[in-house]
Enzyme design. Sequence first.
Site, PDB file in Angstrom:
ATOM      1  CB  CYS A  80     -72.086  -7.200  -3.394  1.00 37.11           C
ATOM      2  SG  CYS A  80     -72.342  -5.581  -2.407  1.00 37.11           S
ATOM      3  CG  HIS A  81     -70.397 -10.889  -3.811  1.00 39.08           C
ATOM      4  ND1 HIS A  81     -71.150 -10.289  -2.814  1.00 39.08           N
ATOM      5  CD2 HIS A  81     -69.194 -10.561  -3.689  1.00 39.08           C
ATOM      6  CE1 HIS A  81     -70.013  -9.852  -2.057  1.00 39.08           C
ATOM      7  NE2 HIS A  81     -69.161 -10.051  -2.717  1.00 39.08           N
TER       8      HIS A  81
END
Lengths: 251, 176, 406
Positions: free
Chosen positions: B140-141
């Site tokens: 995701c990040h």
Amino acid sequence: MKRIVLAAVAALTLGAPAALASGEGDLAAQSWSFDGIFGQYDRHAMQRGFQVYKEVCAACHALKYVAFRNLADLGFNEEEIKAIAAEYQIADGPDEAGDMFTRPGRPSDQFPAPFANDQAARASNNGALPPNLSLITKARAHGPDYVYALLTGYRDPPADVVLGEGMNYSLAMPGNQIAMPPPLTEGQVTFADGTPATVEQMSRDVVQFLAWSAEPTLEERKNAGIKSMLFLALMTGLLYVSKRRIWSKLH
Amino acid sequence: MAEHGTAAVHTGETRRDFLYVATAAVSVVGVGAVGWPIVDSMNPTADVLALATTEVDLVPIEVGQAITVVWQSKPVFVRHRTDQEIAAAADVAIEDLRDPQADGDRVQKPEWLILIGICTHLGCIPIGYKGDFNGWFCPCHGSHYDTSGRIRVGPAPENLKVPPYTFTTDTSIVIG
Amino acid sequence: MSNSYRGSAVVRWVNDRLPIFTFLDHQMRDYPAPRNLNYWWNYGSLALVALVLQIVTGIFLAMHYIGDARFAFDSVEHIMRNVNYGWLLRYLHSNGAALFFLVVYVHIFRGLYYGSYKSPREILWWIGIVIVLAMMATAFMGYVLPWGQMSFWAATVITNLFSAIPLLGQEIVAWLWGGFAVGGPTLTRFYALHYLLPFVIFGLVFLHLWALRTVKSNNPLGIDVRGPQDTVPFHPYYTSKDYFGMGLFLLVLAGFVFYAPNYMGHPDNYIPANPMVTPTHIVPEWYFLPFYAILRAIPDKLGGVIAMAASLLVLFVLPWLDTSRVRSARFRPIYKVIFWFLLADVVLLGYVGSQPAEGIWIHIGRALTAYYFFHFLILTPVVGKIERPRPLPQSIAAVVLKGGKA
């Protein structure tokens, strides 16, 4: 009217034509520990009643919605509950191979039903459907009295009564016929606490257990009720005095 | 009821005020008493709480393999670490870590690493055997975790959490 | 806006930007209410309390209830057994619904007794009737949601009323059901509507209050307010009185919820819905019984449905059926008597509705139904014409200050 409702309900259970007999199927009102404003369940009676359910009723009747963990309400501790749960085989799955399997029960599991579905239940019971018992005392008018009367109401039929195929004579049922054979006989279970297992005793105890399964929150409800009523009475009293004070300025 | 005594010496106005304050206070308590059951009804229900433990059989998990089990509706990584992975996890200057923690404090048996598989950044599920440290990588990040599940690079503030668990035998654990 | 509102700096800061305190003052403190309202005037605000209680408990029940015929019954048991205080929310909701009707029925009969439907309050009255109709629809659909035997058969019987509509009856019923019989689609759409309608009712309540603020409250004397000496500010006088009434209402509700939660329910609804078996004696909830009796009194399907609908719709034209210019029954010796006859008629209809549709009950039901319509269509207009009302007092203040009955 109560009688008619009861007749309706009984007819439903039987799957037999409703015999709207007046004067039959009378229920004697029993006194129960859970009646009344301060009424609570009797833990010893519930434990005995659970034994009756487990050893007798459970052969045909489900106890839907009740999980083993709920037995803590009866006074069982965690280890006892785990042991009780482990006596049952619970269907689970699918596993990695995609197959269903059974495993010993856990406290979080619900009591397994004795039959896979209603059709299987009827097939094994002469066409009659043994109802789920976990709501029975709420699903019948005067449920606890009804169950007690039913369990203790078996008699030999009078000479002039012709019973239907596979039916039994009962004082409790309207029309005096019931598909379930007498489930309880004297000394059928052996209570750990030495209580004599008369039909009346077993019936009373199993009613305690079933009443709890139908309304497990009864004790919590009544305890909260006393506090709420006292509080509301105080609040209403204060509101009344305040209202009087405010209006007294007018006159 | 100290106020009652003092109020009695004062004027009727004070007594009246006290009455109104008491009435209002009791009513507010009443509203609160009704409010709590309503709020509490949104908490996890009894049947959900009852599913608080998960048993895992460790026998089928080979060295160098990891499985994901479900515990309290969350993924839990059970990783059978290799000797190199254990060594890599130990060979770290702890004071340099964002969330300093020794590998030994994160495992009960060095070969078994058990982690809640939820990125401490915003709750995504990291991918195993990925990232700069061959531990986990959150897509995701971009958070990189090492072979002890500790945050090394990326936005996540903390290490992957270790759930409470106990070894019931040498080859089985109960999580929760 | 020149705004010198009293109160703290924060209150003034807010009020300068959104004059909510000025608004509340205007609505509550400055609203002149007749000074002689008796306790029968409490039931309007009680109805609002009951509505809010239903909405709040309903929203939280909806977080656990499943509007699918396969899971509905089980989800209700889940609420009763597993959800924290789920039993409390559900019992509050089911008993609260019944008491909501009780409160609203008292409110309606108060309006009938004191002539609150008469000019200039016709539209206020109409909105009230629409609220009752919406409440009935909501309560009926809510009763279906637990998906027990009574739920299922109530849904079947009530939706079948629409099959009495000529030509299109069957098509309309199939459309309501979303199938060939009451089933899963019916339950799910009833759930959607049951959630929606209370907010519609809430909106109608605002219209009701708007109309009330415009035409002002009626009062037990039924005469108009003539000046400030006849009124008191709504706040704190009637707010304090309404709070006290609310306390009593909550005591009654708590009595049912904690000690007789299933007293107004029916055991059959703890049996899961079974489309193959009808309970031999089905009855609606008590608050529908008078209408149910009227439905059964007419030995014709369409006729019964029309009579039942007419029993409510007649209230719409009541302001014109009542030819008397005096509002309060206090000054109407004959109307006062027929009012009590009507109340007794409706209560008896309710009792007949609870009895099986056999033998003597059919005849009694017909007589009572006939009287119901006779009251509104014949007695009310005629009595208004022939009755000689007692002299009306000069003003509210004159009566109150003389120490007369307030």
